[in-house]
Design an enzyme around this catalytic site. Structure first.
Site, PDB file in Angstrom:
ATOM      1  N   CYS A   2      12.351 -10.400  13.295  1.00 38.31           N
ATOM      2  CA  CYS A   2      12.257  -9.322  12.304  1.00 38.31           C
ATOM      3  C   CYS A   2      12.276  -7.969  13.010  1.00 38.31           C
ATOM      4  O   CYS A   2      11.618  -7.787  14.030  1.00 38.31           O
ATOM      5  CB  CYS A   2      10.978  -9.488  11.487  1.00 38.31           C
ATOM      6  SG  CYS A   2      10.708  -8.173  10.278  1.00 38.31           S
ATOM      7  N   HIS A  12       5.619  -5.603   6.207  1.00 39.14           N
ATOM      8  CA  HIS A  12       6.362  -6.737   6.770  1.00 39.14           C
ATOM      9  C   HIS A  12       6.878  -7.678   5.683  1.00 39.14           C
ATOM     10  O   HIS A  12       8.050  -8.070   5.697  1.00 39.14           O
ATOM     11  CB  HIS A  12       5.547  -7.544   7.773  1.00 39.14           C
ATOM     12  CG  HIS A  12       6.257  -8.822   8.098  1.00 39.14           C
ATOM     13  ND1 HIS A  12       7.331  -8.865   8.955  1.00 39.14           N
ATOM     14  CD2 HIS A  12       6.140 -10.076   7.590  1.00 39.14           C
ATOM     15  CE1 HIS A  12       7.829 -10.086   8.975  1.00 39.14           C
ATOM     16  NE2 HIS A  12       7.118 -10.849   8.157  1.00 39.14           N
ATOM     17  N   CYS A  70       6.825  -5.508  13.057  1.00 39.53           N
ATOM     18  CA  CYS A  70       7.171  -6.472  14.102  1.00 39.53           C
ATOM     19  C   CYS A  70       7.644  -5.783  15.381  1.00 39.53           C
ATOM     20  O   CYS A  70       7.506  -6.327  16.467  1.00 39.53           O
ATOM     21  CB  CYS A  70       8.220  -7.448  13.577  1.00 39.53           C
ATOM     22  SG  CYS A  70       7.544  -8.547  12.310  1.00 39.53           S
ATOM     23  N   ASP A 109      11.815 -10.289  -9.565  1.00 38.18           N
ATOM     24  CA  ASP A 109      10.642  -9.501  -9.170  1.00 38.18           C
ATOM     25  C   ASP A 109       9.473 -10.439  -9.055  1.00 38.18           C
ATOM     26  O   ASP A 109       9.441 -11.491  -9.713  1.00 38.18           O
ATOM     27  CB  ASP A 109      10.299  -8.453 -10.231  1.00 38.18           C
ATOM     28  CG  ASP A 109       9.539  -9.065 -11.388  1.00 38.18           C
ATOM     29  OD1 ASP A 109      10.185  -9.710 -12.236  1.00 38.18           O
ATOM     30  OD2 ASP A 109       8.302  -8.948 -11.437  1.00 38.18           O
ATOM     31  N   GLY A 122       9.364 -16.182 -19.426  1.00 39.92           N
ATOM     32  CA  GLY A 122       8.613 -17.398 -19.738  1.00 39.92           C
ATOM     33  C   GLY A 122       8.733 -18.495 -18.711  1.00 39.92           C
ATOM     34  O   GLY A 122       8.357 -19.640 -18.978  1.00 39.92           O
ATOM     35  N   ASP A 180       8.717  -3.330 -17.136  1.00 40.83           N
ATOM     36  CA  ASP A 180       8.582  -4.433 -18.086  1.00 40.83           C
ATOM     37  C   ASP A 180       8.079  -3.847 -19.404  1.00 40.83           C
ATOM     38  O   ASP A 180       7.779  -2.657 -19.497  1.00 40.83           O
ATOM     39  CB  ASP A 180       7.655  -5.522 -17.535  1.00 40.83           C
ATOM     40  CG  ASP A 180       6.243  -5.028 -17.287  1.00 40.83           C
ATOM     41  OD1 ASP A 180       5.905  -3.907 -17.691  1.00 40.83           O
ATOM     42  OD2 ASP A 180       5.470  -5.772 -16.665  1.00 40.83           O
ATOM     43  N   SER A 181       7.986  -4.688 -20.417  1.00 44.24           N
ATOM     44  CA  SER A 181       7.645  -4.172 -21.740  1.00 44.24           C
ATOM     45  C   SER A 181       6.143  -4.103 -21.971  1.00 44.24           C
ATOM     46  O   SER A 181       5.696  -3.581 -22.973  1.00 44.24           O
ATOM     47  CB  SER A 181       8.241  -5.090 -22.806  1.00 44.24           C
ATOM     48  OG  SER A 181       7.578  -6.344 -22.773  1.00 44.24           O
ATOM     49  N   CYS A 195      11.387  -5.059  11.490  1.00 42.58           N
ATOM     50  CA  CYS A 195      10.632  -4.068  10.723  1.00 42.58           C
ATOM     51  C   CYS A 195       9.686  -3.303  11.638  1.00 42.58           C
ATOM     52  O   CYS A 195       9.399  -3.709  12.757  1.00 42.58           O
ATOM     53  CB  CYS A 195       9.869  -4.720   9.563  1.00 42.58           C
ATOM     54  SG  CYS A 195       8.297  -5.469   9.998  1.00 42.58           S
TER      55      CYS A 195
END
Lengths: 409, 409
Positions: free
Chosen positions: A344, A375, A349, A306, A256, A121-122, A346
């Site tokens: 899940c 997770h 899990c 994001d 914004g 980001d800026s 992952c």
């Protein structure tokens, strides 16, 4: 470019290509990013963003690695999760360890040992969040560090300079994130400032875009995205979108939003903005959202999102599952031998019980933050994979949104 | 059993086998642990400890997983490091999440999803560390929880009961860890109490040893180790060793060291104690030490060690390397692109720079604790692997100690 183009056929394009040649004719020697829309379902699109550090399948959720680390998770585990792009915060990295330090060490990719894509980001959003610690002028923003109170200055030029030094694949124009709520006059003034800053960001970038720490090869270049502002006013959003496009960027963010407004307003503004963005360039909705929201916005034609939510919530014991949200600190899980999310796959899990995760959290163990974060990121990544799959089949993505809504407690 | 046996030939033995049959004849149907000395070099031995949850090559350093987690490191990464046995703290687990909770969930292995061997301490050391929060009697120790001040009682019987409920492969007799310094009369009184508690521990264990959460198969049983005390008095250590052996355990620990005494005293007491321990049973030196020390004690014939040092130091930025100790917080590392330890192949040294690790630490990032801990454990494990290799070649292990000493800043 007229909005009806968004209903057009699949097109290979990018900001550079668009400006230098007809769309479809790729000028790869000066390409930064390429974006290819591969499938559509209603307004939703599934695409592929090619960056100097690898391909990113869209719609994509970008986890936040604030100061060069997704809090608690080693980079190889991030790779294993299938994360193709991370977000870094220029404000935080600028303050610590400093842009020059990272530049000398080869840029953010090499510094944090992350070979895949990065977006920064800026710094604007963080700076504006400092409230009493900042002062805005036409030139830029003077602010005080939240770390030591020292005084600093961000302008469009040095925000871009910082992002070139960090060397992310995608960098953002410096904008003013307008507060919510705001009067129409304030919104217009702020939008106009953002537009002037967009031009200055673009100008500085064009003059220095070959200076990224890794851009020793001419065909590997950073891409600059513009940011549309205009608050919760659809007419201003339309104007901001059109005039930002006139400046010309490789992609367009909607800034914004998710600043306190009701969710239906967010949705209305996203819809009102998307239709004025180029159909063949990536669209990035900044700072969202819940699992339900990221599905919803993908469905509206957003390609990139994001948010700190999955990682921050994880550290506070709030976990997203296919069966709804779980606050793992609750006593009801103390004796629960089942996996956090039975649907899940992952590594959390697959291996650990809710009882163990609850114990780690209650005992304030570091591993709670590590495992919870893995997770939640896995859940977000899986959600996006399902959305992409759904779009590639020509189906809308909203069915997932409905799944999550039904599952919500 | 006379000390000179320690110079004898390699023998396959265990406490159970020793009591029920001649050494070398394995009674596997009632075996808990088996210990096989495979090579010797001077007093040092390289061996193999077979437990109900896998084999452990000795000499071994056991990382501490206080409340069911080696702070910050997921279990699959612990496995990848080659860790074959972890230590759990009964005191901490007893308070949180509670022994009954863990027992109901299948024992500590299943609770924390750690399929390899576990040793639990008796809780005595932690309880005695509470100082003003505890009161000792012949029966046991009344203490107040460091968490909420609630009152609890540990006796030999319920310390063993707790450890049976947790279900570690190796559990420890309840002892009094004598403070340092202490007068001889105090040392004798304390040692005598520990011996009476050893008998009570043994008695309770014999009556309940089939009750571990996983001991549904008759050939998988926990092993109980005794603890030798006697402070810094070699004569008392000899007496404690001999009388503890008379009680009869599957292995013998040396307790009450590394409590503030000079290092040469530790060494003298280890040497004075080891010669009175059975040569064919595992010897466990509790609560040590630095990399130099674990090499030194392995050289004296110690088979097992544990310490919070590598993990705790890691969380404070103190890292052990083949080139000496590194305090990663120092500014000199801010621009250092090199690996933490050029001679280390761990996933941290393979991937990250000193500059990045320094940045993570300076930024108070969780990942600093995760990565630092992985490296320090890797260094300890590598050190022990080198020691075992050296012993298996018939060489003393001290050369490594000399390497570390030379490398120390």
């Amino acid at each position: 470019m007229p909005a009806e183009l968004s209903a057009g056929p699949l097109r290979l394009c990018s900001e550079q290509a668009q400006r230098l040649s007809a769309c479809g004719s790729v000028q790869s020697s000066i390409m930064s990013t390429q974006f290819l829309v591969e499938a559509r379902a209603g307004a939703a699109r599934a695409g592929r963003l090619s960056t100097p550090h690898g391909e990113v399948e869209t719609p994509v959720f970008m986890p936040v690695g604030t100061v060069g680390s997704v809090k608690g998770v080693p980079q190889d585990l991030l790779e294993e999760l299938g994360i193709e792009i991370l977000l870094g915060n220029t404000y935080h990295l600028y303050l610590r360890p400093g842009v020059e330090q990272i530049r000398k060490l080869g840029g953010l990719h090499r510094f944090m040992s992350w070979p895949r894509a990065i977006l920064t980001d800026s710094g604007g959003f963080q700076v504006f969040s400092l409230n009493n610690l900042r002062r805005i002028s036409e030139d830029g923003v003077t602010f005080r560090s939240h770390l030591d109170g020292s005084s600093h200055f961000f302008s469009p030029e040095n925000a871009i300079e910082a992002q070139i030094g960090l060397g992310a694949d995608i960098i953002m124009a410096f904008d003013e994130c307008t507060e919510y709520p705001a009067e129409r006059e304030r919104l217009r003034t702020s939008m106009e400032l953002t537009l002037r800053w967009a031009e200055r960001s673009k100008r500085y970038f064009e003059e220095h875009k070959s200076e990224a720490p890794w851009s020793d090869e001419p065909d590997r270049m950073q891409a600059l995205f513009g940011i549309v502002q205009g608050g919760m006013d659809p007419a201003l959003r339309k104007e901001s979108a059109e005039r930002t496009r006139e400046v010309g960027f490789s992609g367009y963010a909607i800034g914004g939003l998710s600043v306190g407004e009701p969710r239906h307003v967010t949705r209305e503004i996203v819809e009102a903005t998307v239709e004025y963005l180029p159909p063949d360039q990536p669209r990035y909705l900044m700072g969202v959202g819940t699992p339900e929201e990221i599905v919803e916005y993908a469905n509206l034609g957003i390609d990139m999102m994001d948010c700190v939510l999955p990682t921050r919530a994880a550290r506070h014991g709030l976990l997203f599952t296919s069966e709804g949200r779980i606050s793992i600190k609750q006593a009801q899980y103390a004796g629960d031998p089942g996996p956090l999310d039975p649907n899940c796959g992952c590594r959390v899990c697959r291996r650990y019980s809710r009882a163990y995760l609850r114990h780690l959290y209650a005992s304030n163990e570091i591993l709670a933050q590590v495992l919870n974060t893995i997770h939640n990121l896995s859940f977000y990544l899986d959600t996006m994979r399902a959305v992409r799959h759904s779009i590639s089949l020509g189906r809308g993505a909203r069915f997932l949104s409905e799944v999550w809504s039904r599952a919500k407690p």
